[in-house]
Design a protein around this motif. Structure first.
Motif, short mmCIF file in Angstrom:
data_model
loop_
_atom_site.label_atom_id
_atom_site.label_comp_id
_atom_site.label_asym_id
_atom_site.label_seq_id
_atom_site.Cartn_x
_atom_site.Cartn_y
_atom_site.Cartn_z
N ARG A 1 1.04 -1.30 -0.07
CA ARG A 1 -0.10 -0.02 0.10
C ARG A 1 0.75 1.21 0.05
O ARG A 1 0.50 2.41 -0.54
CB ARG A 1 -0.88 -0.07 1.15
CG ARG A 1 -1.98 -1.19 1.09
CD ARG A 1 -3.20 -1.14 2.29
NE ARG A 1 -3.49 0.33 2.46
CZ ARG A 1 -4.17 0.59 3.41
NH1 ARG A 1 -4.18 -0.22 4.24
NH2 ARG A 1 -4.81 1.74 3.59
N ASP B 1 -3.90 3.98 -4.26
CA ASP B 1 -4.94 2.92 -4.13
C ASP B 1 -6.03 3.48 -3.40
O ASP B 1 -6.23 4.51 -2.56
CB ASP B 1 -4.11 1.78 -3.12
CG ASP B 1 -3.78 2.19 -1.89
OD1 ASP B 1 -4.61 1.58 -1.01
OD2 ASP B 1 -2.97 2.96 -1.73
N SER C 1 -5.13 -4.45 5.22
CA SER C 1 -3.68 -4.67 4.54
C SER C 1 -3.44 -6.10 4.89
O SER C 1 -2.72 -6.87 4.21
CB SER C 1 -2.67 -3.82 5.62
OG SER C 1 -2.82 -2.42 5.54
N VAL D 1 -3.17 -5.19 -5.30
CA VAL D 1 -3.58 -3.79 -4.72
C VAL D 1 -4.09 -3.17 -6.14
O VAL D 1 -5.36 -2.52 -5.94
CB VAL D 1 -2.53 -2.93 -3.94
CG1 VAL D 1 -2.85 -1.70 -3.80
CG2 VAL D 1 -2.18 -3.89 -2.89
#
Length: 94
Positions: free
Chosen positions: A16, A22, A36, A79
């Motif tokens: 991330r 994102d 996460s 992601v």
């Protein structure tokens, strides 16, 4: 089990940070940590499939610290895909 969760957390947080823009940037607190971990676990699974099963290299354990690089690469792939799906879902008419 705890090692897998920690691997997912580390890979999820690093991916991330490395992937710009994102869809999860606005999250904070426990929700951010859970996202996460989830992204990191999916990335670890994808990295295992790509490197160990597909290319025949890497660690033979799915959620093991030996496969950290493969898990991180898998999470960096997951992601943007998750971001694209979430953005598409939020812009589609219901």
């Amino acid at each position: 089990m705890i090692g897998a969760l920690l691997l997912g957390l580390v890979c999820g947080v690093l991916a991330r940070m490395l992937v710009p823009g994102d869809a999860f940037r606005h999250m904070s607190g426990p929700k951010s940590w859970l996202v996460s971990i989830g992204l990191g676990l999916l990335g670890a699974l994808l990295g295992y499939l790509i490197f160990t099963l597909g290319l025949g290299i890497g660690d033979t354990d799915i959620f093991d610290w030996g496969g950290l690089v493969g898990a991180l690469i898998g999470t960096i792939i997951v992601v943007p895909i998750a971001t694209m799906i979430l953005r598409r879902r939020s812009h589609s008419p219901t």
